[in-house]
Motif scaffolding. Structure first.
Motif, PDB file in Angstrom:
ATOM      1  N   GLY A   8       0.826  -1.203   0.000  1.00 56.45           N
ATOM      2  CA  GLY A   8       0.000   0.000   0.000  1.00 56.45           C
ATOM      3  C   GLY A   8       0.855   1.246   0.000  1.00 56.45           C
ATOM      4  N   THR A   9       0.213   2.385   0.212  1.00 53.45           N
ATOM      5  CA  THR A   9       0.905   3.672   0.285  1.00 53.45           C
ATOM      6  C   THR A   9       0.983   4.101   1.744  1.00 53.45           C
ATOM      7  OG1 THR A   9       0.121   4.287  -1.901  1.00 53.45           O
ATOM      8  CG2 THR A   9       0.857   6.073  -0.470  1.00 53.45           C
ATOM      9  N   PHE A  10       2.179   4.482   2.171  1.00 54.98           N
ATOM     10  CA  PHE A  10       2.421   4.845   3.557  1.00 54.98           C
ATOM     11  C   PHE A  10       3.047   6.229   3.635  1.00 54.98           C
ATOM     12  CE2 PHE A  10       2.766   0.296   3.090  1.00 54.98           C
ATOM     13  CZ  PHE A  10       1.968  -0.180   4.099  1.00 54.98           C
ATOM     14  N   LYS A  11       2.658   6.988   4.644  1.00 53.73           N
ATOM     15  CA  LYS A  11       3.308   8.256   4.962  1.00 53.73           C
ATOM     16  C   LYS A  11       3.969   8.083   6.319  1.00 53.73           C
ATOM     17  CE  LYS A  11       0.167  11.317   2.530  1.00 53.73           C
ATOM     18  NZ  LYS A  11      -0.787  12.410   2.646  1.00 53.73           N
ATOM     19  N   ILE A  12       5.195   8.570   6.428  1.00 50.99           N
ATOM     20  CA  ILE A  12       5.916   8.490   7.692  1.00 50.99           C
ATOM     21  C   ILE A  12       6.201   9.905   8.146  1.00 50.99           C
ATOM     22  CG2 ILE A  12       7.973   7.644   8.846  1.00 50.99           C
ATOM     23  CD1 ILE A  12       8.007   5.449   6.632  1.00 50.99           C
ATOM     24  N   ILE A  13       5.761  10.210   9.356  1.00 49.56           N
ATOM     25  CA  ILE A  13       5.836  11.566   9.895  1.00 49.56           C
ATOM     26  C   ILE A  13       6.599  11.537  11.213  1.00 49.56           C
ATOM     27  CG2 ILE A  13       4.468  13.523  10.709  1.00 49.56           C
ATOM     28  CD1 ILE A  13       2.127  12.255   9.035  1.00 49.56           C
ATOM     29  N   GLN A  14       7.566  12.444  11.363  1.00 48.80           N
ATOM     30  CA  GLN A  14       8.270  12.574  12.640  1.00 48.80           C
ATOM     31  C   GLN A  14       7.469  13.494  13.547  1.00 48.80           C
ATOM     32  OE1 GLN A  14      12.235  14.137  12.422  1.00 48.80           O
ATOM     33  NE2 GLN A  14      12.744  13.381  14.450  1.00 48.80           N
ATOM     34  N   LEU A  15       7.248  13.075  14.764  1.00 50.26           N
ATOM     35  CA  LEU A  15       6.461  13.869  15.703  1.00 50.26           C
ATOM     36  C   LEU A  15       7.270  15.050  16.215  1.00 50.26           C
ATOM     37  CD1 LEU A  15       4.776  11.031  17.770  1.00 50.26           C
ATOM     38  CD2 LEU A  15       3.912  12.233  15.776  1.00 50.26           C
ATOM     39  N   VAL A  16       6.625  16.168  16.411  1.00 46.46           N
ATOM     40  CA  VAL A  16       7.279  17.369  16.923  1.00 46.46           C
ATOM     41  C   VAL A  16       7.567  17.207  18.412  1.00 46.46           C
ATOM     42  CG1 VAL A  16       6.994  19.849  17.298  1.00 46.46           C
ATOM     43  CG2 VAL A  16       6.181  18.814  15.177  1.00 46.46           C
ATOM     44  N   SER A  17       6.641  16.574  19.131  1.00 49.85           N
ATOM     45  CA  SER A  17       6.770  16.446  20.574  1.00 49.85           C
ATOM     46  C   SER A  17       7.852  15.458  20.995  1.00 49.85           C
ATOM     47  CB  SER A  17       5.434  16.018  21.193  1.00 49.85           C
ATOM     48  OG  SER A  17       5.030  14.778  20.654  1.00 49.85           O
ATOM     49  N   ASP A  18       8.119  14.446  20.180  1.00 52.45           N
ATOM     50  CA  ASP A  18       9.126  13.440  20.506  1.00 52.45           C
ATOM     51  C   ASP A  18       9.875  13.073  19.234  1.00 52.45           C
ATOM     52  OD1 ASP A  18      10.674  11.377  21.435  1.00 52.45           O
ATOM     53  OD2 ASP A  18       9.017  10.142  22.147  1.00 52.45           O
ATOM     54  N   LYS A  19      11.106  13.532  19.101  1.00 45.31           N
ATOM     55  CA  LYS A  19      11.885  13.336  17.877  1.00 45.31           C
ATOM     56  C   LYS A  19      12.238  11.870  17.617  1.00 45.31           C
ATOM     57  CE  LYS A  19      12.252  17.692  16.860  1.00 45.31           C
ATOM     58  NZ  LYS A  19      11.586  18.285  15.741  1.00 45.31           N
ATOM     59  N   ASP A  20      12.139  11.016  18.655  1.00 41.76           N
ATOM     60  CA  ASP A  20      12.461   9.604  18.487  1.00 41.76           C
ATOM     61  C   ASP A  20      11.250   8.761  18.115  1.00 41.76           C
ATOM     62  OD1 ASP A  20      15.151   9.968  19.057  1.00 41.76           O
ATOM     63  OD2 ASP A  20      14.805   9.828  21.212  1.00 41.76           O
ATOM     64  N   ASP A  47     -12.263  10.404   8.483  1.00 40.68           N
ATOM     65  CA  ASP A  47     -11.280  10.008   7.491  1.00 40.68           C
ATOM     66  C   ASP A  47     -11.061   8.499   7.557  1.00 40.68           C
ATOM     67  OD1 ASP A  47      -9.440  10.283   5.494  1.00 40.68           O
ATOM     68  OD2 ASP A  47      -7.907  11.226   6.728  1.00 40.68           O
ATOM     69  N   THR A  48     -10.533   7.938   6.491  1.00 42.39           N
ATOM     70  CA  THR A  48     -10.201   6.513   6.481  1.00 42.39           C
ATOM     71  C   THR A  48      -8.723   6.281   6.736  1.00 42.39           C
ATOM     72  OG1 THR A  48      -9.885   6.531   4.086  1.00 42.39           O
ATOM     73  CG2 THR A  48     -12.077   5.947   4.898  1.00 42.39           C
ATOM     74  N   SER A  49      -8.040   7.269   7.300  1.00 41.19           N
ATOM     75  CA  SER A  49      -6.619   7.140   7.606  1.00 41.19           C
ATOM     76  C   SER A  49      -6.434   6.536   8.987  1.00 41.19           C
ATOM     77  CB  SER A  49      -5.934   8.498   7.560  1.00 41.19           C
ATOM     78  OG  SER A  49      -5.973   9.018   6.265  1.00 41.19           O
ATOM     79  N   PHE A  50      -5.477   5.629   9.065  1.00 44.20           N
ATOM     80  CA  PHE A  50      -5.136   4.978  10.321  1.00 44.20           C
ATOM     81  C   PHE A  50      -3.644   5.159  10.544  1.00 44.20           C
ATOM     82  CE2 PHE A  50      -9.037   3.098   8.977  1.00 44.20           C
ATOM     83  CZ  PHE A  50      -9.726   2.829  10.140  1.00 44.20           C
ATOM     84  N   GLY A  51      -3.198   4.941  11.768  1.00 42.13           N
ATOM     85  CA  GLY A  51      -1.802   5.148  12.082  1.00 42.13           C
ATOM     86  C   GLY A  51      -1.256   4.150  13.072  1.00 42.13           C
ATOM     87  N   VAL A  52       0.070   4.104  13.126  1.00 42.15           N
ATOM     88  CA  VAL A  52       0.813   3.278  14.071  1.00 42.15           C
ATOM     89  C   VAL A  52       2.009   4.099  14.523  1.00 42.15           C
ATOM     90  CG1 VAL A  52       2.205   1.188  14.351  1.00 42.15           C
ATOM     91  CG2 VAL A  52       0.165   1.110  12.964  1.00 42.15           C
ATOM     92  N   TYR A  53       2.244   4.139  15.849  1.00 37.15           N
ATOM     93  CA  TYR A  53       3.435   4.800  16.369  1.00 37.15           C
ATOM     94  C   TYR A  53       4.600   3.820  16.332  1.00 37.15           C
ATOM     95  CZ  TYR A  53       0.651   8.694  18.066  1.00 37.15           C
ATOM     96  OH  TYR A  53      -0.170   9.788  18.136  1.00 37.15           O
ATOM     97  N   LEU A  54       5.772   4.326  15.921  1.00 36.77           N
ATOM     98  CA  LEU A  54       6.979   3.512  15.803  1.00 36.77           C
ATOM     99  C   LEU A  54       8.163   4.238  16.416  1.00 36.77           C
ATOM    100  CD1 LEU A  54       6.718   2.843  11.967  1.00 36.77           C
ATOM    101  CD2 LEU A  54       6.048   1.247  13.740  1.00 36.77           C
TER     102      LEU A  54
END
Length: 93
Positions: A8-20, A47-54
């Motif tokens: 599928g298509t994935f977007k990966i975003i770095q969080l502002v609150s926690d850089k790790d 929205d039909t967007s879902f997420g996972v923290y890594l």
């Protein structure tokens, strides 16, 4: 970063609150093919967007797996773009 694979298509975003910590966003079907369903959460009710923290290490391992399944159709646009767009000799100072 956005990556398109056979999963599928994935977007990966770095969080502002926690850089790790990173957030991987995609559709439900795409994420549950990689992660346990209990880790996947809905980002927005409308929205039909879902997420996972890594963490970064887990993301690197997942990206390594996803890179092996890249959809190379997007590379045609990358190689046909003018070189000046990617490599500029102008100094900003």
């Amino acid at each position: 970063m956005q990556i398109t694979t056979t999963y599928g298509t994935f977007k990966i975003i770095q969080l502002v609150s926690d850089k790790d910590e990173l957030l991987m966003v995609s559709k439900w079907d795409s994420l549950v093919r990689i992660f346990e369903s209990k880790r996947v959460f809905r980002l927005n009710q409308d929205d039909t967007s879902f997420g996972v923290y890594l963490c970064k290490q887990e993301c690197a391992e997942i990206l390594n797996h996803l890179i092996k399944t890249l959809d190379y159709k997007e590379w045609e646009n990358f190689h046909s773009a003018p070189k000046e767009r990617f490599f500029s000799t102008n100094n900003l100072a």
